[in-house]
Motif scaffolding. Sequence first.
Motif, PDB file in Angstrom:
ATOM      1  N   VAL A  12       0.855  -1.183   0.000  1.00 36.25           N
ATOM      2  CA  VAL A  12       0.000   0.000   0.000  1.00 36.25           C
ATOM      3  C   VAL A  12       0.892   1.234   0.000  1.00 36.25           C
ATOM      4  O   VAL A  12       1.820   1.336   0.813  1.00 36.25           O
ATOM      5  CB  VAL A  12      -0.912   0.009   1.251  1.00 36.25           C
ATOM      6  N   TYR A  13       0.662   2.138  -0.934  1.00 43.16           N
ATOM      7  CA  TYR A  13       1.352   3.431  -0.935  1.00 43.16           C
ATOM      8  C   TYR A  13       0.416   4.468  -0.325  1.00 43.16           C
ATOM      9  O   TYR A  13      -0.625   4.762  -0.900  1.00 43.16           O
ATOM     10  CB  TYR A  13       1.714   3.859  -2.355  1.00 43.16           C
ATOM     11  N   PRO A  14       0.769   5.013   0.844  1.00 40.31           N
ATOM     12  CA  PRO A  14      -0.090   6.036   1.435  1.00 40.31           C
ATOM     13  C   PRO A  14       0.123   7.362   0.704  1.00 40.31           C
ATOM     14  O   PRO A  14       1.247   7.823   0.556  1.00 40.31           O
ATOM     15  CB  PRO A  14       0.399   6.136   2.890  1.00 40.31           C
ATOM     16  N   LEU A  15      -0.923   7.924   0.185  1.00 36.17           N
ATOM     17  CA  LEU A  15      -0.855   9.221  -0.498  1.00 36.17           C
ATOM     18  C   LEU A  15      -1.860  10.161   0.155  1.00 36.17           C
ATOM     19  O   LEU A  15      -2.845   9.701   0.741  1.00 36.17           O
ATOM     20  CB  LEU A  15      -1.183   9.079  -1.988  1.00 36.17           C
ATOM     21  N   PRO A  16      -1.612  11.464   0.067  1.00 34.14           N
ATOM     22  CA  PRO A  16      -2.538  12.435   0.680  1.00 34.14           C
ATOM     23  C   PRO A  16      -3.984  12.243   0.205  1.00 34.14           C
ATOM     24  O   PRO A  16      -4.924  12.393   0.993  1.00 34.14           O
ATOM     25  CB  PRO A  16      -1.990  13.789   0.213  1.00 34.14           C
ATOM     26  N   ASP A  19      -4.994   6.002   0.197  1.00 31.47           N
ATOM     27  CA  ASP A  19      -4.058   4.911  -0.032  1.00 31.47           C
ATOM     28  C   ASP A  19      -4.217   4.331  -1.437  1.00 31.47           C
ATOM     29  O   ASP A  19      -5.329   4.199  -1.932  1.00 31.47           O
ATOM     30  CB  ASP A  19      -4.312   3.781   0.983  1.00 31.47           C
ATOM     31  N   VAL A  20      -3.054   3.990  -2.041  1.00 34.16           N
ATOM     32  CA  VAL A  20      -3.073   3.246  -3.297  1.00 34.16           C
ATOM     33  C   VAL A  20      -2.673   1.805  -2.979  1.00 34.16           C
ATOM     34  O   VAL A  20      -1.588   1.569  -2.437  1.00 34.16           O
ATOM     35  CB  VAL A  20      -2.092   3.838  -4.322  1.00 34.16           C
ATOM     36  N   VAL A  21      -3.537   0.868  -3.277  1.00 34.82           N
ATOM     37  CA  VAL A  21      -3.229  -0.545  -3.065  1.00 34.82           C
ATOM     38  C   VAL A  21      -2.593  -1.071  -4.346  1.00 34.82           C
ATOM     39  O   VAL A  21      -3.274  -1.277  -5.347  1.00 34.82           O
ATOM     40  CB  VAL A  21      -4.490  -1.348  -2.707  1.00 34.82           C
ATOM     41  N   ALA A  22      -1.264  -1.246  -4.336  1.00 36.39           N
ATOM     42  CA  ALA A  22      -0.551  -1.696  -5.536  1.00 36.39           C
ATOM     43  C   ALA A  22      -0.563  -3.214  -5.657  1.00 36.39           C
ATOM     44  O   ALA A  22      -0.624  -3.759  -6.758  1.00 36.39           O
ATOM     45  CB  ALA A  22       0.888  -1.181  -5.519  1.00 36.39           C
ATOM     46  N   LEU A  23      -0.478  -3.920  -4.514  1.00 36.53           N
ATOM     47  CA  LEU A  23      -0.565  -5.390  -4.502  1.00 36.53           C
ATOM     48  C   LEU A  23      -1.552  -5.790  -3.416  1.00 36.53           C
ATOM     49  O   LEU A  23      -1.511  -5.249  -2.307  1.00 36.53           O
ATOM     50  CB  LEU A  23       0.798  -6.026  -4.221  1.00 36.53           C
ATOM     51  N   SER A  42      -0.674  -1.653 -17.592  1.00 33.57           N
ATOM     52  CA  SER A  42      -0.049  -0.577 -16.833  1.00 33.57           C
ATOM     53  C   SER A  42      -0.822  -0.351 -15.535  1.00 33.57           C
ATOM     54  O   SER A  42      -2.047  -0.342 -15.526  1.00 33.57           O
ATOM     55  CB  SER A  42      -0.056   0.688 -17.700  1.00 33.57           C
ATOM     56  N   GLY A  43      -0.092  -0.222 -14.432  1.00 33.30           N
ATOM     57  CA  GLY A  43      -0.731   0.001 -13.140  1.00 33.30           C
ATOM     58  C   GLY A  43      -1.166  -1.266 -12.422  1.00 33.30           C
ATOM     59  O   GLY A  43      -1.714  -1.198 -11.323  1.00 33.30           O
ATOM     60  N   SER A  44      -0.883  -2.438 -13.002  1.00 31.96           N
ATOM     61  CA  SER A  44      -1.351  -3.684 -12.380  1.00 31.96           C
ATOM     62  C   SER A  44      -0.434  -4.160 -11.252  1.00 31.96           C
ATOM     63  O   SER A  44      -0.790  -5.097 -10.528  1.00 31.96           O
ATOM     64  CB  SER A  44      -1.509  -4.783 -13.440  1.00 31.96           C
ATOM     65  N   GLY A  45       0.760  -3.544 -11.104  1.00 30.18           N
ATOM     66  CA  GLY A  45       1.619  -3.911  -9.983  1.00 30.18           C
ATOM     67  C   GLY A  45       2.944  -4.550 -10.363  1.00 30.18           C
ATOM     68  O   GLY A  45       3.691  -4.997  -9.490  1.00 30.18           O
ATOM     69  N   LYS A  46       3.265  -4.572 -11.657  1.00 30.07           N
ATOM     70  CA  LYS A  46       4.488  -5.259 -12.107  1.00 30.07           C
ATOM     71  C   LYS A  46       5.748  -4.627 -11.511  1.00 30.07           C
ATOM     72  O   LYS A  46       6.613  -5.332 -10.995  1.00 30.07           O
ATOM     73  CB  LYS A  46       4.583  -5.224 -13.646  1.00 30.07           C
ATOM     74  N   SER A  47       5.842  -3.295 -11.585  1.00 31.40           N
ATOM     75  CA  SER A  47       7.042  -2.630 -11.047  1.00 31.40           C
ATOM     76  C   SER A  47       7.141  -2.834  -9.545  1.00 31.40           C
ATOM     77  O   SER A  47       8.243  -3.007  -9.004  1.00 31.40           O
ATOM     78  CB  SER A  47       7.017  -1.129 -11.338  1.00 31.40           C
ATOM     79  N   THR A  48       6.006  -2.810  -8.875  1.00 30.20           N
ATOM     80  CA  THR A  48       5.997  -3.003  -7.425  1.00 30.20           C
ATOM     81  C   THR A  48       6.523  -4.393  -7.077  1.00 30.20           C
ATOM     82  O   THR A  48       7.336  -4.543  -6.148  1.00 30.20           O
ATOM     83  CB  THR A  48       4.581  -2.791  -6.869  1.00 30.20           C
ATOM     84  N   ILE A  49       6.104  -5.402  -7.830  1.00 28.26           N
ATOM     85  CA  ILE A  49       6.602  -6.764  -7.595  1.00 28.26           C
ATOM     86  C   ILE A  49       8.103  -6.839  -7.848  1.00 28.26           C
ATOM     87  O   ILE A  49       8.856  -7.408  -7.040  1.00 28.26           O
ATOM     88  CB  ILE A  49       5.839  -7.786  -8.463  1.00 28.26           C
TER      89      ILE A  49
HETATM   90  P1  ADP Z   1       2.944  -1.463 -13.332  1.00 23.78           P
HETATM   91  O1  ADP Z   1       4.391  -1.644 -13.198  1.00 23.78           O
HETATM   92  O2  ADP Z   1       2.191  -2.721 -13.658  1.00 23.78           O
HETATM   93  O3  ADP Z   1       2.587  -0.336 -14.250  1.00 23.78           O
HETATM   94  P2  ADP Z   1       3.088  -0.356 -10.643  1.00 23.78           P
HETATM   95  O4  ADP Z   1       3.617  -1.401  -9.741  1.00 23.78           O
HETATM   96  O5  ADP Z   1       4.023   0.697 -11.118  1.00 23.78           O
HETATM   97  O6  ADP Z   1       2.359  -1.069 -11.876  1.00 23.78           O
HETATM   98  O7  ADP Z   1       1.873   0.390  -9.942  1.00 23.78           O
HETATM   99  C1  ADP Z   1       0.790  -0.265  -9.291  1.00 23.78           C
HETATM  100  C2  ADP Z   1      -0.073   0.801  -8.635  1.00 23.78           C
HETATM  101  O8  ADP Z   1       0.652   1.407  -7.576  1.00 23.78           O
HETATM  102  C3  ADP Z   1      -0.457   1.933  -9.567  1.00 23.78           C
HETATM  103  O9  ADP Z   1      -1.739   2.379  -9.169  1.00 23.78           O
HETATM  104  C4  ADP Z   1       0.601   2.980  -9.321  1.00 23.78           C
HETATM  105  O10 ADP Z   1       0.122   4.273  -9.625  1.00 23.78           O
HETATM  106  C5  ADP Z   1       0.845   2.794  -7.830  1.00 23.78           C
HETATM  107  N1  ADP Z   1       2.220   3.151  -7.423  1.00 23.78           N
HETATM  108  C6  ADP Z   1       3.362   2.544  -7.847  1.00 23.78           C
HETATM  109  N2  ADP Z   1       4.444   3.078  -7.255  1.00 23.78           N
HETATM  110  C7  ADP Z   1       3.978   4.040  -6.432  1.00 23.78           C
HETATM  111  C8  ADP Z   1       4.601   4.956  -5.530  1.00 23.78           C
HETATM  112  N3  ADP Z   1       5.918   4.980  -5.350  1.00 23.78           N
HETATM  113  N4  ADP Z   1       3.781   5.818  -4.839  1.00 23.78           N
HETATM  114  C9  ADP Z   1       2.468   5.783  -5.009  1.00 23.78           C
HETATM  115  N5  ADP Z   1       1.811   4.944  -5.842  1.00 23.78           N
HETATM  116  C10 ADP Z   1       2.549   4.082  -6.540  1.00 23.78           C
END
Ligand code: ADP
Length: 223
Positions: A12-16, A19-23, A42-49
Motif C-alpha cells: 500500500v502506498y499512502p498518499l494524501p 491509499d493506493v493498493v498496488a498489490l 499498466s498500473g497492475s503492480g508489475k514494477s511493485t513486484i
Molecule cells: P505497473 O508496473 O504494472 O505499471 P506499478 O507497480 O508501477 O504497476 O503500480 C501499481 C499501482 O501502484 C499503480 O496504481 C501505481 O500508480 C501505484 N504506485 C506505484 N508506485 C507508487 C509509488 N511509489 N507511490 C504511489 N503509488 C505508486
Amino acid sequence: MPVISFESVTKVYPLPAGDVVALAGVDIAIEQGEFVLIMGPSGSGKSTILNIMGSLDVPTSGEVTIAGKNIGRMDDDELTLMRRDHIGFIFQQFNLIPLLSVVENVEYPLILKGGRNGSRGRAEEVLKAVGIAESHFTHKPGQLSGGQQQRVAIARALVNDPDFLLCDEPTGNLDSKTGTAIMDLLDRMNREEGKTIVMVTHDPRMTEYADRTIRLVDGKVAT
Ligand code: ADP
Ligand code: ADP
C-alpha cells in the motif's frame, strides 16, 4: 525451497489523496531454474513486484522470502547486501556507467563485493560468455550498439553468480532482431547455466521462452 516466495503480499502506498493498493494478497513461488514472465496492464503492480523481488522495497504486509531470507525484517544495509550478493538486475535502458570501460563496468560489482583480486579475469571470462569481442573490452559503453550494451549489462548482472536475474523489459529499447538475440542469450543462460530468470515484459512473443507467465490484474494474480 523456492528462490523467491511471496505469501499474501500486500503493498500500500499512502498518499494524501488516499491509499493506493498496488498489490493485494499476492502469492508467488519461483523455483530454482525457472524462467518466469510477469505480464499485466499498466498500473497492475508489475514494477511493485519487481521492486520487492529486487529488495529495493519491502511489503506492507505478508511474507517475502528471497534466497531463504525474510526481507520484511531487514534494515537498509541488509537489503543492500541482499541485492549485491544474490540478485542480478537487467534494465530496459542498460544502466551502464558511461565513464567506465566495458570491462570496468562488469568488474565493478566484483570489486564492491570482494576487492580486485581476480576481478579483471572473471569480468573478461563473463564478457566472452555473453559474446563481447575482446577488442571491445576497453571501449566505453557509448561506443557500442544497444544490443552490445545489453550484453555487457547481462555480463555485469551475472558476474557475481546471483541466485536469480530480474529483468525489466530487457528488449524494450532494441529492434526486434537484436531483441531476439538478447532473448536467445538469456534463454541459453537459463537452460545451460540453470540461471533462474524473472522478467517483466509487455511483449507477448516472450511467452515462448518462459516456463510460465504470471498475469497481474489490479494488484492480484489472475487465475
Ligand atoms: P505497473 O508496473 O504494472 O505499471 P506499478 O507497480 O508501477 O504497476 O503500480 C501499481 C499501482 O501502484 C499503480 O496504481 C501505481 O500508480 C501505484 N504506485 C506505484 N508506485 C507508487 C509509488 N511509489 N507511490 C504511489 N503509488 C505508486
Ligand atoms: P513501467 O511502465 O515501467 O511499469 P511505472 O509507470 O510502473 O513504469 O512506474 C515507473 C516508476 O514510477 C516506478 O518505480 C514506480 O514505483 C513509480 N510510480 C508509479 N506510479 C507512481 C505514483 N502514482 N506515484 C509515485 N510513483 C509512482
